[in-house]
Write a protein that holds these residues in place. Structure first.
Motif, short mmCIF file in Angstrom:
data_model
loop_
_atom_site.label_atom_id
_atom_site.label_comp_id
_atom_site.label_asym_id
_atom_site.label_seq_id
_atom_site.Cartn_x
_atom_site.Cartn_y
_atom_site.Cartn_z
N ALA A 153 57.67 48.24 118.76
CA ALA A 153 58.02 48.17 120.17
C ALA A 153 59.26 47.32 120.40
O ALA A 153 60.13 47.66 121.21
CB ALA A 153 56.84 47.62 120.99
N THR A 211 58.39 51.31 126.13
CA THR A 211 57.15 51.60 125.43
C THR A 211 55.96 51.26 126.32
O THR A 211 56.06 50.43 127.22
CB THR A 211 57.02 50.79 124.12
OG1 THR A 211 57.05 49.38 124.41
CG2 THR A 211 58.12 51.14 123.14
N LEU A 213 51.90 50.41 125.44
CA LEU A 213 50.89 50.24 124.41
C LEU A 213 49.50 50.47 125.01
O LEU A 213 49.11 49.78 125.96
CB LEU A 213 50.98 48.83 123.81
CG LEU A 213 50.05 48.50 122.66
CD1 LEU A 213 50.20 49.48 121.51
CD2 LEU A 213 50.31 47.08 122.16
#
Length: 207
Positions: free
Chosen positions: A24, A34, A36
């Motif tokens: 990332a 990004t 997660l």
């Protein structure tokens, strides 16, 4: 552009997470966003081959994050899946999730780059990567490689910190993912469309 990152470990801040964070950071440095997503440590129902998703475009089981992830993937440009190694393969919960995810929503993944990451104390990483990569290849997703197989080693995140080559591999993976995403974007801008889809011919081996 954004890459979805799936942490398939039951430990939210364990070794798999540490590897994903390294990727990332590399993507962020290249201007790629990004997100997660933590799969969690609760049971995920396996696919029962009911075929409901073929009619409604979503999995029949709505009490876990499969359908939510499909919606996220519709807006994402790439996917990275991370897993710990259990008995020389990915963990069972992740397999159950991916079976349903790709069967119900795989059409939303086509031509979006994908990569798998394996985290292990010692062995079983290449078998894990082989199993995970098959999800990407059946969904027409270009595989993103690195300078070595996408793996880190260590029993704890602190031990993963000592795997300098593993972390280097993760950073290189992020850079390669960013490069491929930018190439795809440049191709679209130049008028290069997606491959023309041909009608599939189903062939059974026993008639």
């Amino acid at each position: 552009m954004k890459v979805l990152m799936l942490n398939g470990s039951p430990h939210k801040e364990g070794c798999t997470n540490r590897a994903l964070l390294e990727v990332a950071g590399s993507l962020k440095a290249e201007g790629i966003d990004t997100e997660l997503v933590y799969l969690g440590n609760k049971a995920i129902h396996g696919c029962i081959a009911c075929g409901t998703c073929m009619k409604k475009g979503a999995c029949v089981f709505e009490d876990d994050p499969v359908n939510e992830f499909i919606e996220k993937m519709k807006q994402a440009d790439g996917l990275i899946v991370g897993s710990p190694v259990y008995y020389a393969s990915a963990n069972g919960t992740l397999f159950s999730f991916l079976d349903r995810l790709f069967y119900a929503g795989g059409s939303n993944f086509a031509h979006k780059p994908g990569a798998a990451i394996a985290s292990a104390r010692r062995a079983g990483t290449t078998a894990t990567l082989d199993a995970l990569n098959k999800y990407f290849t059946i969904a027409q997703m270009p595989l993103v490689s690195s300078s070595y197989w996408n793996m880190v080693h260590g029993r704890t995140p602190q031990e993963v910190e000592q795997d300098l080559e593993g972390l280097y591999t993760m950073r290189t993976l992020g850079k390669n993912m960013a490069w491929l995403l930018k190439c795809i974007e440049a191709g679209k801008a130049a008028g290069i469309g997606l491959p023309k889809k041909e009608e599939k011919v189903w062939t059974n081996f026993i008639r």
